[in-house]
Write an enzyme that holds these catalytic residues in place. Structure first.
Site, PDB file in Angstrom:
ATOM      1  N   LYS A 108      22.919 -17.882  11.762  1.00  0.00           N
ATOM      2  CA  LYS A 108      23.672 -17.771  13.011  1.00  0.00           C
ATOM      3  C   LYS A 108      24.889 -18.696  13.048  1.00  0.00           C
ATOM      4  O   LYS A 108      25.810 -18.478  13.832  1.00  0.00           O
ATOM      5  CB  LYS A 108      22.763 -18.055  14.205  1.00  0.00           C
ATOM      6  CG  LYS A 108      21.700 -16.980  14.400  1.00  0.00           C
ATOM      7  CD  LYS A 108      20.824 -17.270  15.598  1.00  0.00           C
ATOM      8  CE  LYS A 108      19.785 -16.177  15.794  1.00  0.00           C
ATOM      9  NZ  LYS A 108      18.911 -16.420  16.967  1.00  0.00           N
ATOM     10  N   LYS A 189      15.719  -1.880  14.561  1.00  0.00           N
ATOM     11  CA  LYS A 189      14.707  -1.970  15.602  1.00  0.00           C
ATOM     12  C   LYS A 189      15.341  -1.778  16.977  1.00  0.00           C
ATOM     13  O   LYS A 189      16.493  -2.154  17.192  1.00  0.00           O
ATOM     14  CB  LYS A 189      14.024  -3.342  15.561  1.00  0.00           C
ATOM     15  CG  LYS A 189      13.140  -3.580  14.374  1.00  0.00           C
ATOM     16  CD  LYS A 189      12.262  -4.805  14.576  1.00  0.00           C
ATOM     17  CE  LYS A 189      13.077  -6.062  14.825  1.00  0.00           C
ATOM     18  NZ  LYS A 189      12.207  -7.259  14.963  1.00  0.00           N
ATOM     19  N   LYS A 192      16.601  -5.634  22.888  1.00  0.00           N
ATOM     20  CA  LYS A 192      17.113  -5.900  24.231  1.00  0.00           C
ATOM     21  C   LYS A 192      18.617  -6.077  24.227  1.00  0.00           C
ATOM     22  O   LYS A 192      19.297  -5.800  25.215  1.00  0.00           O
ATOM     23  CB  LYS A 192      16.464  -7.167  24.807  1.00  0.00           C
ATOM     24  CG  LYS A 192      14.958  -7.111  24.951  1.00  0.00           C
ATOM     25  CD  LYS A 192      14.423  -8.293  25.739  1.00  0.00           C
ATOM     26  CE  LYS A 192      14.606  -9.620  25.035  1.00  0.00           C
ATOM     27  NZ  LYS A 192      13.692  -9.771  23.864  1.00  0.00           N
TER      28      LYS A 192
END
Length: 321
Positions: A108, A189, A192
């Site tokens: 990240k 996948k 959210k």
């Protein structure tokens, strides 16, 4: 034995969260387990405070509406004082090299000039989540297993230096009930935080929206309803969603569906029915803020009671207080 699991309010709860984890927490969880909404973890990147607060309440309502034992549910930030104290103790136990080696931090932060310090340190907060509640098992995917191992390292180091306080947690492979893929892109996948919500069914989506999303789901031009994840990922994803909702096997369901239209109709009906009760109960809780606050306060108090003696011991044995 205490199991600990969490869901981060980075976006609304989606079908994969519900079928893959929450429904199972409700069916198999015990009052000794801990299920929490990790709103502090949602702050490692830029966020909107009002949205974070709203999503946290929504996720709490979904867990209760889904049947997760309210005694085992809490919101992470309701224990911010306890977690803050233990996180500091554990940060003083952890080395920079151990934190910087975390794969998620490397991924990240790669190629970015500046990242929040919390992105580096949140695995220590996660260790505090685990150790404060005395968790024995932490069901996690491969992307989080390294963080549980860090918790083990810190628990072992603290216990060896100051005295036995913490249980030794271990990561376990979650018994995932369903692996739901994005309806618009079955190579990824359902999430959210997907950039396009067209392929994501959210638990609070109204039935007509659920049906539209399913009807637009990607299939292929073979025209054969068959469970073949490698060769027909879109069709297979729909079959797996249908199987999860009906508690049947994907291959068996394929034999009873003549074409893609019938498959999508069956999936839409099954998903709408599966989510109906949860959606209605969640809406009722969100419309009754006093009741939701009562449940939340009770969960927080129970979590504090369970963790208090452990925190007191950690502070005392490390020379504080």
């Amino acid at each position: 034995m205490i199991r600990l699991s969490a869901i981060t309010p980075s976006g609304p709860v989606q079908l994969g969260n519900y079928l893959g984890a929450i429904r199972q927490w409700a069916a198999e969880g015990t009052a000794e387990d801990v299920y929490f909404i990790s709103d502090l973890h949602a702050m490692t990147t830029s966020h909107n405070p009002a949205r974070l607060r709203s999503l946290t309440r929504e996720q709490l309502a979904v867990l209760i509406a889904a049947g997760v034992d309210p005694r085992s549910v809490c919101v992470q930030s309701d224990l911010v004082r306890e977690l803050g104290a233990l996180t500091w103790v554990l940060e003083c136990t952890c080395t920079y090299g151990e934190a910087a080696r975390m794969i998620q931090f490397k991924e990240k932060s790669a190629g970015r000039d500046s990242v929040r310090l919390s992105l580096l340190t949140y695995p220590v907060l996660m260790a505090a989540d685990i150790l404060l509640q005395g968790a024995n098992e932490v069901p996690v995917g491969d992307d989080q297993a390294q963080h549980v191992e860090l918790a083990r390292v810190l628990a072992r180091r603290f216990n060896g230096t100051y005295g036995e306080v913490f249980a030794m947690p271990r990561s376990v492979v979650p018994q995932t009930a369903a692996r739901v893929r994005d309806l618009a892109d079955p190579t990824r996948k359902m999430a959210k935080t997907a950039p396009d919500s067209a392929g994501t069914v959210f638990v609070l989506d109204p039935p007509d929206l659920v049906r539209r999303k399913v009807k637009r789901a990607v299939t292929d031009d073979l025209g054969v309803v068959r469970h073949d994840p490698a060769g027909q990922p879109g069709v297979s994803n729909l079959l797996e969603v249908l199987a999860a909702c009906t508690r049947k096997e994907p291959a068996d369901l394929a034999d009873s569906l003549p074409d893609y239209a019938a498959l999508k109709d069956a999936v839409a009906d099954a998903v709408v029915e599966e989510l109906r009760g949860v959606r209605e109960r969640t809406r009722a809780l969100l419309d009754d803020p006093a009741e939701l606050d009562r449940v939340r306060a009770h969960g927080a108090e129970r979590a504090r009671e369970r963790a208090g003696h452990r925190l007191d011991a950690a502070l005392r044995m490390s020379g504080l207080g």
